[in-house]
Design a protein around this motif. Structure first.
Motif, PDB file in Angstrom:
ATOM      1  N   ILE A 189      50.152  15.755 -46.103  1.00  0.00           N
ATOM      2  CA  ILE A 189      50.179  14.522 -45.678  1.00  0.00           C
ATOM      3  C   ILE A 189      50.924  13.397 -46.480  1.00  0.00           C
ATOM      4  N   VAL A 190      51.983  12.826 -45.652  1.00  0.00           N
ATOM      5  CA  VAL A 190      53.166  11.880 -46.307  1.00  0.00           C
ATOM      6  C   VAL A 190      52.976  10.342 -45.607  1.00  0.00           C
ATOM      7  N   ASP A 191      53.274   9.567 -46.491  1.00  0.00           N
ATOM      8  CA  ASP A 191      53.411   8.096 -45.926  1.00  0.00           C
ATOM      9  C   ASP A 191      54.960   8.081 -45.464  1.00  0.00           C
ATOM     10  N   GLY A 192      55.203   7.584 -44.149  1.00  0.00           N
ATOM     11  CA  GLY A 192      56.399   7.447 -43.707  1.00  0.00           C
ATOM     12  C   GLY A 192      56.508   6.912 -42.157  1.00  0.00           C
ATOM     13  N   LEU A 193      57.769   6.659 -41.780  1.00  0.00           N
ATOM     14  CA  LEU A 193      58.082   6.059 -40.619  1.00  0.00           C
ATOM     15  C   LEU A 193      58.771   6.877 -39.600  1.00  0.00           C
ATOM     16  N   ALA A 194      58.611   6.702 -38.359  1.00  0.00           N
ATOM     17  CA  ALA A 194      59.212   7.453 -37.306  1.00  0.00           C
ATOM     18  C   ALA A 194      60.741   7.156 -37.316  1.00  0.00           C
ATOM     19  N   GLU A 199      53.706  25.732 -42.234  1.00  0.00           N
ATOM     20  CA  GLU A 199      53.518  24.107 -42.674  1.00  0.00           C
ATOM     21  C   GLU A 199      53.451  23.112 -41.982  1.00  0.00           C
ATOM     22  N   VAL A 200      52.878  22.320 -41.955  1.00  0.00           N
ATOM     23  CA  VAL A 200      52.753  21.075 -41.229  1.00  0.00           C
ATOM     24  C   VAL A 200      53.182  19.826 -42.225  1.00  0.00           C
ATOM     25  N   VAL A 201      54.249  19.224 -42.129  1.00  0.00           N
ATOM     26  CA  VAL A 201      54.233  17.773 -42.663  1.00  0.00           C
ATOM     27  C   VAL A 201      53.895  16.524 -41.767  1.00  0.00           C
ATOM     28  N   ALA A 202      52.739  16.125 -42.070  1.00  0.00           N
ATOM     29  CA  ALA A 202      52.239  15.192 -41.389  1.00  0.00           C
ATOM     30  C   ALA A 202      52.536  13.657 -41.821  1.00  0.00           C
ATOM     31  N   LEU A 236      44.080   5.543 -41.740  1.00  0.00           N
ATOM     32  CA  LEU A 236      44.228   6.666 -40.873  1.00  0.00           C
ATOM     33  C   LEU A 236      44.722   7.904 -41.743  1.00  0.00           C
ATOM     34  N   ARG A 237      45.581   7.353 -42.653  1.00  0.00           N
ATOM     35  CA  ARG A 237      46.374   8.517 -43.581  1.00  0.00           C
ATOM     36  C   ARG A 237      45.228   8.960 -44.346  1.00  0.00           C
ATOM     37  N   SER A 238      44.331   8.237 -44.807  1.00  0.00           N
ATOM     38  CA  SER A 238      43.073   8.631 -45.738  1.00  0.00           C
ATOM     39  C   SER A 238      42.205   9.606 -45.022  1.00  0.00           C
ATOM     40  N   ILE A 239      41.950   9.413 -43.738  1.00  0.00           N
ATOM     41  CA  ILE A 239      41.109  10.270 -43.028  1.00  0.00           C
ATOM     42  C   ILE A 239      41.809  11.479 -42.635  1.00  0.00           C
ATOM     43  N   ILE A 275      56.907  19.183 -38.253  1.00  0.00           N
ATOM     44  CA  ILE A 275      56.817  17.825 -38.615  1.00  0.00           C
ATOM     45  C   ILE A 275      55.973  17.078 -37.542  1.00  0.00           C
ATOM     46  N   GLU A 276      54.748  16.589 -37.894  1.00  0.00           N
ATOM     47  CA  GLU A 276      53.851  15.690 -36.938  1.00  0.00           C
ATOM     48  C   GLU A 276      54.328  14.197 -36.999  1.00  0.00           C
ATOM     49  N   VAL A 277      54.739  13.593 -36.358  1.00  0.00           N
ATOM     50  CA  VAL A 277      55.192  12.233 -36.348  1.00  0.00           C
ATOM     51  C   VAL A 277      53.961  11.154 -35.994  1.00  0.00           C
ATOM     52  N   GLY A 278      53.592  10.494 -36.929  1.00  0.00           N
ATOM     53  CA  GLY A 278      52.211   9.777 -36.401  1.00  0.00           C
ATOM     54  C   GLY A 278      51.076  10.553 -36.223  1.00  0.00           C
ATOM     55  N   ALA A 279      50.569  11.056 -37.386  1.00  0.00           N
ATOM     56  CA  ALA A 279      49.524  12.170 -37.394  1.00  0.00           C
ATOM     57  C   ALA A 279      48.140  11.434 -37.297  1.00  0.00           C
TER      58      ALA A 279
END
Length: 209
Positions: A85-90, A58-61, A68-71, A39-43
């Protein structure tokens, strides 16, 4: 809590590319030897993705900023491992307890509202023995620079930097969260080309007991 920083996101998307001449090698070192589910926090805009080794399954970003998420969605196709790529918070990571073999915190713990909460969440989603890999800018070594960092953090820097705080003692926060730090390297502008006040940096590995 505000998670949209449209002006900063557009600036960062450009500036981060310019900094890659000094940072790319440290991204590669950060991710070297990883395997399993990460899991990458704040990709951000996904500059780490091309450096993940093939042993990663697997990378959960996680990235809360829409631009930034779109890029990052585009960047996900440039590496050799599967990236979601997922929308989420630390402070509320979208992963089950103990479901990840490793977690990546790369130039993100400066921006989270509460480091203790974010690191507790990272610890929660890691399996026992899982790794936290970190590459973060931290407070300066000299008192004069620390005072300047504190002044900036209390005034314009978080506004200018999309919530960034340049003078945090992130190593202590990692240890306070119950991680055991193994390898750690302290870097300067000469190593990364990242200018003050976002220097020095620490690059290393910590284990979740």
């Amino acid at each position: 809590m505000k998670h949209r920083h449209p002006m900063f996101a557009r600036y960062y998307a450009r500036a981060s590319l310019a900094l890659e001449r000094g940072v790319a090698a440290h991204r590669a070192a950060l991710l070297n030897g990883l395997s399993g589910r990460v899991i990458e926090v704040g990709a951000g805009n996904g500059l780490n993705f091309r450096h993940y080794p093939d042993a990663v399954t697997e990378v959960v970003a996680v990235e809360p900023e829409p631009h930034l998420r779109s890029i990052a969605e585009t960047s996900a196709g440039q590496g050799t491992v599967p990236v979601t790529i997922v929308d989420g918070l630390a402070d509320h990571l979208p992963a089950a307890d103990g479901s990840c073999d490793a977690a990546i915190a790369c130039l993100v713990l400066c921006t989270v509202p509460d480091q203790d909460i974010a690191l507790a969440e990272i610890r929660r989603v890691l399996r026992p023995g899982g790794e936290l890999r970190f590459f973060e800018h931290v407070r300066a070594a000299t008192s004069t620079r620390r005072v300047l960092q504190r002044t900036l953090d209390a005034t314009i820097w978080p506004w200018f930097g999309g919530g960034c705080h340049c003078g945090r003692d992130t190593r202590t926060a990692i240890e306070r969260a119950g991680f055991v730090i193994g390898r750690i390297e302290r870097l300067t502008t000469a190593d990364t080309r990242i200018p003050f006040p976002s220097t020095p940096q620490i690059l290393g590995t910590a284990i979740r007991p």
